[in-house]
Design a protein around this motif. Sequence first.
Motif, PDB file in Angstrom:
ATOM      1  N   ASP A  96       9.218 -17.541   4.664  1.00  0.00           N
ATOM      2  CA  ASP A  96      10.246 -16.604   5.131  1.00  0.00           C
ATOM      3  C   ASP A  96      10.946 -16.006   3.913  1.00  0.00           C
ATOM      4  N   VAL A  97      10.281 -15.033   3.279  1.00  0.00           N
ATOM      5  CA  VAL A  97      10.774 -14.439   2.038  1.00  0.00           C
ATOM      6  C   VAL A  97      12.108 -13.741   2.242  1.00  0.00           C
ATOM      7  N   ASN A  98      12.221 -12.923   3.282  1.00  0.00           N
ATOM      8  CA  ASN A  98      13.432 -12.119   3.468  1.00  0.00           C
ATOM      9  C   ASN A  98      14.568 -12.876   4.132  1.00  0.00           C
ATOM     10  N   GLY A  99      14.345 -14.080   4.546  1.00  0.00           N
ATOM     11  CA  GLY A  99      15.388 -14.890   5.141  1.00  0.00           C
ATOM     12  C   GLY A  99      15.710 -16.085   4.267  1.00  0.00           C
ATOM     13  N   VAL A 100      14.984 -17.179   4.468  1.00  0.00           N
ATOM     14  CA  VAL A 100      15.263 -18.449   3.800  1.00  0.00           C
ATOM     15  C   VAL A 100      15.205 -18.323   2.275  1.00  0.00           C
ATOM     16  N   VAL A 101      14.130 -17.754   1.753  1.00  0.00           N
ATOM     17  CA  VAL A 101      13.968 -17.690   0.292  1.00  0.00           C
ATOM     18  C   VAL A 101      15.032 -16.787  -0.323  1.00  0.00           C
ATOM     19  N   ARG A 102      15.249 -15.622   0.261  1.00  0.00           N
ATOM     20  CA  ARG A 102      16.262 -14.691  -0.272  1.00  0.00           C
ATOM     21  C   ARG A 102      17.638 -15.354  -0.308  1.00  0.00           C
ATOM     22  N   ARG A 103      18.011 -16.021   0.773  1.00  0.00           N
ATOM     23  CA  ARG A 103      19.323 -16.694   0.811  1.00  0.00           C
ATOM     24  C   ARG A 103      19.391 -17.829  -0.203  1.00  0.00           C
ATOM     25  N   HIS A 104      18.314 -18.601  -0.311  1.00  0.00           N
ATOM     26  CA  HIS A 104      18.289 -19.721  -1.261  1.00  0.00           C
ATOM     27  C   HIS A 104      18.473 -19.217  -2.702  1.00  0.00           C
ATOM     28  N   LEU A 105      17.894 -18.065  -3.000  1.00  0.00           N
ATOM     29  CA  LEU A 105      18.030 -17.486  -4.342  1.00  0.00           C
ATOM     30  C   LEU A 105      19.353 -16.758  -4.538  1.00  0.00           C
ATOM     31  N   GLY A 106      20.099 -16.549  -3.456  1.00  0.00           N
ATOM     32  CA  GLY A 106      21.332 -15.773  -3.554  1.00  0.00           C
ATOM     33  C   GLY A 106      21.048 -14.330  -3.923  1.00  0.00           C
ATOM     34  N   ALA A 107      19.924 -13.822  -3.456  1.00  0.00           N
ATOM     35  CA  ALA A 107      19.479 -12.477  -3.824  1.00  0.00           C
ATOM     36  C   ALA A 107      19.795 -11.479  -2.714  1.00  0.00           C
ATOM     37  N   ARG A 108      19.951 -10.225  -3.104  1.00  0.00           N
ATOM     38  CA  ARG A 108      20.126  -9.148  -2.128  1.00  0.00           C
ATOM     39  C   ARG A 108      18.773  -8.694  -1.601  1.00  0.00           C
ATOM     40  N   LYS A 109      17.739  -8.816  -2.450  1.00  0.00           N
ATOM     41  CA  LYS A 109      16.396  -8.397  -2.078  1.00  0.00           C
ATOM     42  C   LYS A 109      15.400  -9.418  -2.619  1.00  0.00           C
ATOM     43  N   ALA A 110      14.403  -9.740  -1.814  1.00  0.00           N
ATOM     44  CA  ALA A 110      13.349 -10.650  -2.251  1.00  0.00           C
ATOM     45  C   ALA A 110      11.999 -10.079  -1.822  1.00  0.00           C
ATOM     46  N   SER A 111      10.999 -10.278  -2.662  1.00  0.00           N
ATOM     47  CA  SER A 111       9.653  -9.807  -2.339  1.00  0.00           C
ATOM     48  C   SER A 111       8.636 -10.657  -3.087  1.00  0.00           C
ATOM     49  N   PHE A 112       7.383 -10.558  -2.658  1.00  0.00           N
ATOM     50  CA  PHE A 112       6.328 -11.269  -3.358  1.00  0.00           C
ATOM     51  C   PHE A 112       6.196 -10.682  -4.753  1.00  0.00           C
ATOM     52  N   ALA A 113       6.073 -11.531  -5.747  1.00  0.00           N
ATOM     53  CA  ALA A 113       5.939 -11.071  -7.132  1.00  0.00           C
ATOM     54  C   ALA A 113       4.550 -10.454  -7.332  1.00  0.00           C
ATOM     55  N   PRO A 114       4.458  -9.451  -8.208  1.00  0.00           N
ATOM     56  CA  PRO A 114       3.138  -8.917  -8.533  1.00  0.00           C
ATOM     57  C   PRO A 114       2.258 -10.019  -9.133  1.00  0.00           C
ATOM     58  N   MET A 115       0.953  -9.905  -8.958  1.00  0.00           N
ATOM     59  CA  MET A 115       0.017 -10.948  -9.423  1.00  0.00           C
ATOM     60  C   MET A 115       0.184 -11.241 -10.913  1.00  0.00           C
ATOM     61  N   ASP A 116       0.353 -10.206 -11.745  1.00  0.00           N
ATOM     62  CA  ASP A 116       0.520 -10.431 -13.177  1.00  0.00           C
ATOM     63  C   ASP A 116       1.749 -11.284 -13.466  1.00  0.00           C
ATOM     64  N   THR A 117       2.831 -11.025 -12.745  1.00  0.00           N
ATOM     65  CA  THR A 117       4.044 -11.817 -12.926  1.00  0.00           C
ATOM     66  C   THR A 117       3.825 -13.247 -12.426  1.00  0.00           C
ATOM     67  N   ALA A 118       3.216 -13.362 -11.258  1.00  0.00           N
ATOM     68  CA  ALA A 118       3.010 -14.688 -10.659  1.00  0.00           C
ATOM     69  C   ALA A 118       2.158 -15.588 -11.553  1.00  0.00           C
ATOM     70  N   THR A 119       1.126 -15.035 -12.163  1.00  0.00           N
ATOM     71  CA  THR A 119       0.253 -15.867 -12.997  1.00  0.00           C
ATOM     72  C   THR A 119       0.732 -15.996 -14.423  1.00  0.00           C
ATOM     73  N   GLY A 120       1.521 -15.045 -14.899  1.00  0.00           N
ATOM     74  CA  GLY A 120       1.931 -15.050 -16.295  1.00  0.00           C
ATOM     75  C   GLY A 120       3.283 -15.683 -16.573  1.00  0.00           C
TER      76      GLY A 120
END
Length: 122
Positions: A96-120
């Motif tokens: 639940d990226v836009n709910g649970v994860v976003r709130r846990h991070l205290g973020a206004r916006k959350a999204s899946f990271a680009p593959m280069d970011t995720a692996t690097g």
Amino acid sequence: MHAPIGNFDSAEPAPDALDELTRPVADAVRHWRGSVPADQIVYVDTEPEWADTATFVEHYGRELLEQSANCVVVTGKRGGGTTLAACVVLSTTRVDVNGVVRRHLGARKASFAPMDTATGET
């Protein structure tokens, strides 16, 4: 070596496959201090086009759906700051990226990271 689950063409102890791993993962294997010896961590080569959970289990074995997990990297943004989070969930569960994860991070916006970011960066 045979993977403990799934129908993979090849499997080998992760310490023997360091050149195949991303730098952070290879470093983690090199410095492993877990309760299971590092040579019991199994590396299997998979194809990116089979990364989607449904495609993955169809190709590598239906039993994997109940016995595996997914790791997705999420980018949370608030103001000028960015936070990365690795979310590990059972393959039968959605993140639940836009709910649970976003709130846990205290973020206004959350999204899946680009593959280069995720692996690097993780």
